[in-house]
Write an enzyme that holds these catalytic residues in place. Structure first.
Site, PDB file in Angstrom:
ATOM      1  N   SER A 156       4.404  -1.214  -9.727  1.00  0.00           N
ATOM      2  CA  SER A 156       3.995  -1.981  -8.549  1.00  0.00           C
ATOM      3  C   SER A 156       4.931  -1.644  -7.394  1.00  0.00           C
ATOM      4  O   SER A 156       6.124  -1.932  -7.464  1.00  0.00           O
ATOM      5  CB  SER A 156       4.054  -3.486  -8.850  1.00  0.00           C
ATOM      6  OG  SER A 156       4.130  -4.196  -7.625  1.00  0.00           O
ATOM      7  N   SER A 185      -7.580 -14.070  -2.642  1.00  0.00           N
ATOM      8  CA  SER A 185      -7.859 -13.444  -3.934  1.00  0.00           C
ATOM      9  C   SER A 185      -7.196 -12.091  -4.127  1.00  0.00           C
ATOM     10  O   SER A 185      -7.849 -11.117  -4.499  1.00  0.00           O
ATOM     11  CB  SER A 185      -9.356 -13.294  -4.150  1.00  0.00           C
ATOM     12  OG  SER A 185      -9.871 -14.525  -4.439  1.00  0.00           O
ATOM     13  N   SER A 186      -5.903 -12.068  -3.918  1.00  0.00           N
ATOM     14  CA  SER A 186      -5.179 -10.836  -4.224  1.00  0.00           C
ATOM     15  C   SER A 186      -5.317 -10.510  -5.709  1.00  0.00           C
ATOM     16  O   SER A 186      -5.384  -9.348  -6.093  1.00  0.00           O
ATOM     17  CB  SER A 186      -3.713 -10.984  -3.845  1.00  0.00           C
ATOM     18  OG  SER A 186      -3.186 -12.143  -4.441  1.00  0.00           O
ATOM     19  N   ASP A 245     -14.730 -14.595  -6.844  1.00  0.00           N
ATOM     20  CA  ASP A 245     -13.756 -13.663  -6.268  1.00  0.00           C
ATOM     21  C   ASP A 245     -13.971 -12.248  -6.785  1.00  0.00           C
ATOM     22  O   ASP A 245     -13.971 -11.276  -6.025  1.00  0.00           O
ATOM     23  CB  ASP A 245     -12.324 -14.108  -6.600  1.00  0.00           C
ATOM     24  CG  ASP A 245     -12.050 -15.533  -6.153  1.00  0.00           C
ATOM     25  OD1 ASP A 245     -12.866 -16.084  -5.395  1.00  0.00           O
ATOM     26  OD2 ASP A 245     -11.026 -16.086  -6.576  1.00  0.00           O
ATOM     27  N   GLU A 249     -17.746 -23.524  -1.662  1.00  0.00           N
ATOM     28  CA  GLU A 249     -16.427 -23.555  -2.296  1.00  0.00           C
ATOM     29  C   GLU A 249     -16.453 -24.462  -3.520  1.00  0.00           C
ATOM     30  O   GLU A 249     -17.040 -25.555  -3.471  1.00  0.00           O
ATOM     31  CB  GLU A 249     -15.414 -24.058  -1.261  1.00  0.00           C
ATOM     32  CG  GLU A 249     -14.082 -23.367  -1.303  1.00  0.00           C
ATOM     33  CD  GLU A 249     -14.154 -21.880  -0.929  1.00  0.00           C
ATOM     34  OE1 GLU A 249     -14.319 -21.048  -1.843  1.00  0.00           O
ATOM     35  OE2 GLU A 249     -14.023 -21.557   0.265  1.00  0.00           O
ATOM     36  N   GLU A 254      -8.377 -13.699 -15.856  1.00  0.00           N
ATOM     37  CA  GLU A 254      -7.795 -14.942 -15.335  1.00  0.00           C
ATOM     38  C   GLU A 254      -7.789 -16.033 -16.410  1.00  0.00           C
ATOM     39  O   GLU A 254      -6.798 -16.727 -16.592  1.00  0.00           O
ATOM     40  CB  GLU A 254      -8.607 -15.466 -14.131  1.00  0.00           C
ATOM     41  CG  GLU A 254      -8.610 -14.573 -12.922  1.00  0.00           C
ATOM     42  CD  GLU A 254      -7.367 -14.726 -12.050  1.00  0.00           C
ATOM     43  OE1 GLU A 254      -6.547 -15.622 -12.301  1.00  0.00           O
ATOM     44  OE2 GLU A 254      -7.236 -13.913 -11.102  1.00  0.00           O
ATOM     45  N   THR A 277     -18.149 -24.147  -6.011  1.00  0.00           N
ATOM     46  CA  THR A 277     -19.518 -24.238  -6.528  1.00  0.00           C
ATOM     47  C   THR A 277     -19.748 -23.218  -7.637  1.00  0.00           C
ATOM     48  O   THR A 277     -20.678 -23.371  -8.432  1.00  0.00           O
ATOM     49  CB  THR A 277     -20.537 -23.963  -5.408  1.00  0.00           C
ATOM     50  OG1 THR A 277     -20.085 -22.828  -4.672  1.00  0.00           O
ATOM     51  CG2 THR A 277     -20.673 -25.145  -4.470  1.00  0.00           C
ATOM     52  N   ALA A 281      -2.514 -16.818  -0.164  1.00  0.00           N
ATOM     53  CA  ALA A 281      -3.225 -17.227   1.046  1.00  0.00           C
ATOM     54  C   ALA A 281      -4.665 -17.645   0.743  1.00  0.00           C
ATOM     55  O   ALA A 281      -5.400 -18.052   1.629  1.00  0.00           O
ATOM     56  CB  ALA A 281      -3.209 -16.105   2.071  1.00  0.00           C
ATOM     57  N   TYR A 321      -6.566 -27.039 -10.180  1.00  0.00           N
ATOM     58  CA  TYR A 321      -7.865 -26.352 -10.148  1.00  0.00           C
ATOM     59  C   TYR A 321      -8.623 -26.613 -11.459  1.00  0.00           C
ATOM     60  O   TYR A 321      -9.792 -27.003 -11.451  1.00  0.00           O
ATOM     61  CB  TYR A 321      -7.644 -24.849  -9.946  1.00  0.00           C
ATOM     62  CG  TYR A 321      -8.911 -24.032  -9.902  1.00  0.00           C
ATOM     63  CD1 TYR A 321      -9.521 -23.720  -8.695  1.00  0.00           C
ATOM     64  CD2 TYR A 321      -9.510 -23.570 -11.079  1.00  0.00           C
ATOM     65  CE1 TYR A 321     -10.682 -22.975  -8.654  1.00  0.00           C
ATOM     66  CE2 TYR A 321     -10.672 -22.820 -11.049  1.00  0.00           C
ATOM     67  CZ  TYR A 321     -11.255 -22.522  -9.836  1.00  0.00           C
ATOM     68  OH  TYR A 321     -12.408 -21.789  -9.800  1.00  0.00           O
TER      69      TYR A 321
HETATM   70  C1  GLA Z   1     -10.725 -19.719  -6.475  1.00  0.00           C
HETATM   71  C2  GLA Z   1     -11.464 -19.274  -7.734  1.00  0.00           C
HETATM   72  C3  GLA Z   1     -12.952 -19.071  -7.458  1.00  0.00           C
HETATM   73  C4  GLA Z   1     -13.565 -20.268  -6.755  1.00  0.00           C
HETATM   74  C5  GLA Z   1     -12.702 -20.698  -5.578  1.00  0.00           C
HETATM   75  C6  GLA Z   1     -13.185 -21.977  -4.961  1.00  0.00           C
HETATM   76  O1  GLA Z   1     -10.726 -18.689  -5.538  1.00  0.00           O
HETATM   77  O2  GLA Z   1     -10.909 -18.091  -8.241  1.00  0.00           O
HETATM   78  O3  GLA Z   1     -13.625 -18.779  -8.659  1.00  0.00           O
HETATM   79  O4  GLA Z   1     -13.774 -21.318  -7.650  1.00  0.00           O
HETATM   80  O5  GLA Z   1     -11.332 -20.875  -5.934  1.00  0.00           O
HETATM   81  O6  GLA Z   1     -14.426 -21.801  -4.400  1.00  0.00           O
END
Ligand code: GLA
Length: 381
Positions: free
Chosen positions: A65, A122-123, A168, A31, A156, A33, A119, A218
């Site tokens: 949508s 990664s929606s 993701d 995570e 993104e 990384t 959640a 983040y």
């Molecule tokens: C989010 C980001 C990913 C990753 C994770 C943490 O999901 O979109 O690229 O950095 O956080 O591992």
């Protein structure tokens, strides 16, 4: 879901769309990384996005949508950015495809998804990957799969304000049934690992909290890592990413960088190694070690990287207390889910206790998702 989408599509835009799907993801370990050039170990899941889509011969996109019950209509030039947040993902994918020389013409589409929002599943990557894949097929651009993942990632960065890594979108595009994928985010080498742990279940417990400012926090974590890497690089020019650094090299710059950056880097360097250890353990069928590493990751994410919260720490502690094999906060953090590797025999009691004790403590019930590692982006014929 596909039937509802088709009905709406026919009603709004007529017949003849093609249907594409993509998936959300889990990550067993690795995570924060990815943007540090380290390893991740994700897989696509059986929850995702489905879109019916058809070129319309114009230069505008009409996107509907189903989940928001809303239509967005926008052009394909940079200044045509739509107002609705959800539509910016679709728009961003169109723009990023064009920037790479791909053809993108007007199309109509209706889509819906079942990845729980906020959640940590990664929606957004599911949405981006679905459209990146679909547009590539529809206009026969022949863009390779890695580039499709990068289209989602750049969406993104450039249209949604999150400086995310590649994990993701990679998982969402490359995912395969019953396979986790170890990706080296620096070299982009990857390897599939069969994942069907007999006697265990993988279950997500959603705290149903989502902290505001998650994306700025983040981005700040990412900056800390870049600072630490830059400091180490002065002594060790071979350090391109933080994941290239040895623990002792980090020690050399203690005192030269803010304590906060030091802790973030300490976590990342440990986590990169844990991914490799988990992959080795998996190959031996040693789930106890896999689980122990998950707990170590949680500790790091909570105390050093500081992306956990009271709700997630509570769930993690409860898992440990009940003898759950592995448990940790999953994804970016600041709310969302814990991922738990649970022995079949412990599954029921654990879920029951988690629901009840969590609700007593926080006043609302968590949600529970069983996940199956599944296929990523594809066309549904
Ligand atoms: C989010 C980001 C990913 C990753 C994770 C943490 O999901 O979109 O690229 O950095 O956080 O591992």
């Amino acid at each position: 879901m596909q039937e509802r989408i088709h009905q709406k599509f026919t009603e709004l835009y007529g017949e003849g769309g093609r249907v594409f799907a993509s998936a959300g993801r889990i990550n067993l370990i690795g995570e924060h990384t990815d943007y540090n050039g380290g390893y991740v170990f994700p897989g696509a899941i059986d929850k995702g996005i489905i879109a019916e889509i058809k070129p319309n011969g114009k230069n505008t996109v009409r996107a509907y949508s189903l989940d928001y019950d809303q239509e967005a209509i926008f052009g394909l030039a940079e200044e045509d950015k739509p107002d609705q947040q959800w539509a910016r993902y679709v728009f961003g994918v169109c723009r990023e495809t064009s920037k790479r020389g791909g053809t993108v013409k007007g199309f109509d589409c209706v889509f819906a998804g079942d990845v729980p929002l906020g959640a940590g599943l990664s929606s957004s990557a599911a949405l981006e990957s679905c459209f990146a894949f679909a547009i590539n097929e529809l206009f026969q651009n022949g863009i390779d799969k890695f580039e499709l993942a990068k289209i989602g990632q750049s969406t993104e960065h450039n249209y949604c304000g999150v400086k995310c890594g590649i994990m993701d979108q990679f998982a969402s595009i490359f995912g395969k049934r019953e396979q986790l994928i170890r990706l080296n985010c620096k070299t982009l080498e990857y390897k599939y690992f069969p994942f069907n742990p007999e006697g265990y279940k993988l279950v997500l417990i959603d705290s149903c909290v989502k902290h505001e400012l998650a994306s700025s926090a983040y981005n700040k974590r990412r900056e800390s890592c870049e600072n630490a890497a830059a400091a180490i690089r002065r002594n060790h020019p071979e350090v391109e990413f933080l994941s290239d650094a040895k623990r002792v090299w980090l020690e050399e710059v203690r005192g030269l960088i803010p304590q906060e950056d030091f802790l973030r880097a300490e976590y990342v360097i440990g986590e990169v190694q844990r991914v490799l250890d988990v992959c080795d353990a998996l190959e031996r069928g040693d789930y106890e070690t896999v689980g122990e590493m998950m707990y170590q990751t949680h500790f790091g994410l909570s105390r050093l990287y500081e992306v956990s919260c009271a709700e997630l720490d509570f769930l993690n502690k409860l898992a440990r207390k009940m003898g759950v094999t592995g448990s940790r906060v999953m994804g970016g953090g600041f709310g969302g889910c814990t991922i738990n590797l649970v022995k079949d025999s412990l599954y029921e009691p654990f879920i029951e206790a988690a629901k009840e004790l969590f609700e007593t403590e926080f006043g609302h019930a968590p949600k529970v998702y069983d996940v199956v590692v599944s296929d990523g982006a594809r066309e549904i014929k």
